[in-house]
Scaffold this active site. Structure first.
Site, PDB file in Angstrom:
ATOM      1  N   GLY A  21       0.826  -1.198   0.000  1.00  0.00           N
ATOM      2  CA  GLY A  21       0.000   0.000   0.000  1.00  0.00           C
ATOM      3  C   GLY A  21       0.860   1.248   0.000  1.00  0.00           C
ATOM      4  CG  PHE A  23       4.278  10.590   5.108  1.00  0.00           C
ATOM      5  CD1 PHE A  23       5.035   9.692   5.842  1.00  0.00           C
ATOM      6  CD2 PHE A  23       3.065  11.012   5.633  1.00  0.00           C
ATOM      7  CE1 PHE A  23       4.588   9.221   7.064  1.00  0.00           C
ATOM      8  CE2 PHE A  23       2.613  10.551   6.857  1.00  0.00           C
ATOM      9  CZ  PHE A  23       3.382   9.651   7.571  1.00  0.00           C
ATOM     10  CE1 TYR A  74       0.991  -9.199   3.975  1.00  0.00           C
ATOM     11  CE2 TYR A  74       0.061 -11.291   4.691  1.00  0.00           C
ATOM     12  CZ  TYR A  74       0.293 -10.362   3.702  1.00  0.00           C
ATOM     13  OH  TYR A  74      -0.164 -10.593   2.435  1.00  0.00           O
ATOM     14  CG  ASN A 132      -7.692  -1.375   2.362  1.00  0.00           C
ATOM     15  OD1 ASN A 132      -8.879  -1.407   2.010  1.00  0.00           O
ATOM     16  ND2 ASN A 132      -6.724  -0.933   1.577  1.00  0.00           N
ATOM     17  CG  ASP A 189      -6.917   9.073   8.303  1.00  0.00           C
ATOM     18  OD1 ASP A 189      -8.004   9.262   7.697  1.00  0.00           O
ATOM     19  OD2 ASP A 189      -5.846   8.879   7.715  1.00  0.00           O
ATOM     20  CG  ASN A 194      -6.542   4.536   7.421  1.00  0.00           C
ATOM     21  OD1 ASN A 194      -5.765   4.177   6.534  1.00  0.00           O
ATOM     22  ND2 ASN A 194      -6.823   5.796   7.669  1.00  0.00           N
ATOM     23  CG  ASP A 215      -2.526   4.789   8.042  1.00  0.00           C
ATOM     24  OD1 ASP A 215      -1.837   5.763   8.379  1.00  0.00           O
ATOM     25  OD2 ASP A 215      -2.485   4.289   6.913  1.00  0.00           O
TER      26      ASP A 215
END
Ligand code: ADE
Length: 273
Positions: free
Chosen positions: A32, A36, A108, A113, A167, A172, A185
């Site tokens: 993914g 950034f 993992y 998602n 978020d 996420n 995330d």
């Protein structure tokens, strides 16, 4: 802008405890891509004194990342350390912080998602139900209901730590091999310390469609604004990965919410739900 931030983490005890030798990490394909950084699949040798290398996910900075981006990833690592272990939160396994590098090693999640999971499910159901006469009620789907419950438990854990995620969205949430939903995330997550509030001053890219009216208006985040986002996640589930407020441009969102507009019950969402 490109000043050196080498050894920023070197002397910090909390990082030493998580330090993992990068040479024992074999990095594979990209899973993914974020604003950034990116997440790769990887194999960690001897991570938990196991015999064979363990499959993990590794979050890294993009090439030529700025000091700000590095700081953002460091904050994410801080948050993961702070949040600790919970079955419904993506767990930190280690980090590589020596010599100015920064890699976050986490568990993992084999099913990726939740947003992609929902969209795939939508495609499968489209196919399977093409000729069916009975209506499809997605919120009676056992997996999806269970995810909703598990995400609530993960978020409840964050609340107990006064951690505001900021978020929360289906993109996420990660789904493990054994179908466990995990909040992930923590790039925007913050500790609310005393007040229970977090104010964001500067405006980066913001998840408008998941934001509560008070976050949209004044950048005010609380556990309650996370609850709002949770409601939007339920809507994503009921629509099998739809985009919230379809057709409404982000700049109109605040005004519509302020005037009392709320999304209607999705077509395939049972009345009780
Ligand atoms: N994509 C982003 N993070 C991931 C993870 N931890 N496992 C699998 N896919 C991911």
């Amino acid at each position: 802008r490109h000043h050196s931030v080498d050894n920023l983490y070197f002397d910090k005890k909390q990082y030493l405890q998580w330090e993992f030798p990068k040479k024992n990490l074999k990095i594979g394909r990209i899973l993914g891509q974020g604003a950034f950084g990116q997440v790769h699949e990887a194999w960690a040798e001897g991570l938990d004194s196991v015999v064979k290398p363990e499959k993990v996910a590794v979050k890294t900075l993009r090439e030529r990342a700025t000091a700000e981006e590095k700081e953002a990833l460091k904050v994410e690592l801080d948050q993961m350390i702070y949040v600790g272990n919970h079955p419904n939160v993506i767990n930190l396994l280690g980090a590589c912080t020596y010599g100015g590098q920064l890699l976050i090693i986490m568990e993992y999640a084999a099913h990726g998602n939740l947003l992609n999971y929902l969209k795939n499910k939508s495609l499968q159901l489209d196919f399977a139900y093409r000729d069916a006469t009975n209506p499809l009620i997605v919120t009676e789907d056992k997996d999806i209901l269970s995810f909703a419950w598990q995400i609530a438990k993960g978020m409840s854990h964050l609340e107990s730590l006064k951690c505001i995620h900021r978020d929360l969205a289906a993109r996420n949430i990660l789904i493990s091999e054994t179908m466990v939903a995990k909040v992930s995330d923590f790039g925007l997550a913050r500790e609310a310390y005393e007040s229970g509030y977090y104010f964001k001053e500067s405006k980066g890219r913001l998840p408008f469609r998941w934001m509560s009216p008070e976050s949209l208006l004044s950048g005010q985040y609380t556990t309650k604004s996370d609850v709002w986002s949770y409601g939007v996640v339920l809507w994503e589930m009921a629509t099998l990965g739809g985009t919230p407020y379809p057709g409404i441009p982000p700049e109109q969102m605040y005004e519509m919410l302020r005037s009392g507009y709320r999304m209607p019950r999705p077509e395939h969402c049972g009345q009780e739900m």
